[in-house]
Design a protein around this motif. Sequence first.
Motif, PDB file in Angstrom:
ATOM      1  N   UNK A 222       0.823  -1.199   0.000  1.00 15.75           N
ATOM      2  CA  UNK A 222       0.000   0.000   0.000  1.00 15.75           C
ATOM      3  C   UNK A 222       0.864   1.258   0.000  1.00 15.75           C
ATOM      4  N   UNK A 223       1.978   1.218   0.734  1.00 17.65           N
ATOM      5  CA  UNK A 223       2.896   2.356   0.725  1.00 17.65           C
ATOM      6  C   UNK A 223       3.497   2.553  -0.668  1.00 17.65           C
ATOM      7  N   UNK A 224       3.876   1.459  -1.309  1.00 18.92           N
ATOM      8  CA  UNK A 224       4.391   1.548  -2.671  1.00 18.92           C
ATOM      9  C   UNK A 224       3.322   2.105  -3.609  1.00 18.92           C
ATOM     10  N   UNK A 225       2.084   1.677  -3.415  1.00 15.20           N
ATOM     11  CA  UNK A 225       0.993   2.182  -4.228  1.00 15.20           C
ATOM     12  C   UNK A 225       0.787   3.680  -3.992  1.00 15.20           C
ATOM     13  N   UNK A 226       0.981   4.115  -2.734  1.00 13.32           N
ATOM     14  CA  UNK A 226       0.886   5.536  -2.424  1.00 13.32           C
ATOM     15  C   UNK A 226       1.953   6.345  -3.132  1.00 13.32           C
ATOM     16  N   UNK A 227       3.167   5.805  -3.220  1.00 14.92           N
ATOM     17  CA  UNK A 227       4.252   6.496  -3.925  1.00 14.92           C
ATOM     18  C   UNK A 227       3.963   6.579  -5.423  1.00 14.92           C
ATOM     19  N   UNK A 228       3.441   5.482  -5.992  1.00 16.65           N
ATOM     20  CA  UNK A 228       3.076   5.496  -7.410  1.00 16.65           C
ATOM     21  C   UNK A 228       1.964   6.511  -7.661  1.00 16.65           C
TER      22      UNK A 228
END
Length: 437
Positions: A222-228
Amino acid sequence: MLAKRSLPRVSWKFWVKPWHQVDLLLFCLPIALTIFGGIMIRSTELNQGLTDWWWHWLMGGIGLIIALFIARSRYENLIHLHWITYGITNFSLIAVMVVGQSAKGAQRWINIAGIAVQPSEFAKLGLIITLAALLHKRTASNLDNVFRALAITAVPWGLVFLQPDLATSLVFGSIVLGMLYWANAHPGWLILLISPIIAGILFSISWPLSEQPIVLFNQLSLTALGLIWSATMGLVGFLTLPRKQNVIGGIGAIALNLLGGELGIFAWNHVLKEYQKNRLTVFMNPEHDPLNAGYHLIQSRIAIGAGEWWGWGLFKGPMTQLNFVPEQHTDFIFSAVGEEFGFIGCLVVLVIFCFICQRLLHVAQTAKDNFGSLVAAGVLSMIVFQMIVNIGMTVGLAPVAGIPLPWMSYGRSAMLTNFIALGLVESVANFRQRQKY
């Protein structure tokens, strides 16, 4: 002898002339929902001896009379009164925080003649009228006017949020976004406006998925998705903002989304209480907390599923008659429809709402001026958002937000608000230019 004078015969056209161009279908469909809603409320309270169904119809009747009066009044006069409307709106929201009554952890009601009035419901109309008056000449095609509209919205929105009434503040957001879009705001700008909120959700919320057989997301993903997401918003800012501002705007969009993520983490860890967190996330997995936060959703889904195709029949649904679904006469009225009238009954209700929205859109498109068109668009945004969120939460597709289903859920202030909104739109329809055939 003098001949007797006969009184002139009054044609039926004399009585209907003041409403000669109202949208008849737009009047009839909400009335039908109000009648049906009262029947369903009666079903949820059949064994309790309550009279909320009677109040539902009474307020619907009063609302209809008010709507008819508004429909024959010229809506254009509100343009000159929009600052007075805005002032009354904010004053009422301040008053409820000072002398209002508290219930369920929020201070939202003022007692007037023994009746609890919820100013935040009527504030929706105040916001629609104010924004329509501001945007009818200065459209949202440039950023200055967009920020001006947001600044005007921020005051009543903040007052509602502080009550606290998160559900109504979300409705405010849907109204301003819908009206900005109708006033020619670039869709990319609207995405940028809500993007920090989405970033805050992605970075902060720990979804209760650990007990599911297949975990779709974990906190790292989810954090990676937030960065994307943040990077994507930077691209949207670069492509949609004016040329002289696109580079700075793109970098600013990334920074705002990252800041939104940090604020989301702070709010999640230090501001929101545990029950509030559960209420926001439990719809993803109600079985995670089946006796507390997930109880409403589980019971509602069981009731709707038990109705199958045709339902158990009026006053025969076991979940409804035995009061297994909490708050069924208000926020979860749609679950009673699902149990007692089945999939077909739910489909009919959805079709009626779709027709109402189609008629609202038609009035917005055929209004004689921008002000009337924006009023209709604001009402459309309000109704669509409340319908989607309410039905979504009853079937487990949205968090339990405490948003009523228009014309069907019990709520006196909400009922009057919806009929007054209907009267405003009918006034726009009634005083548009006569169509030539």
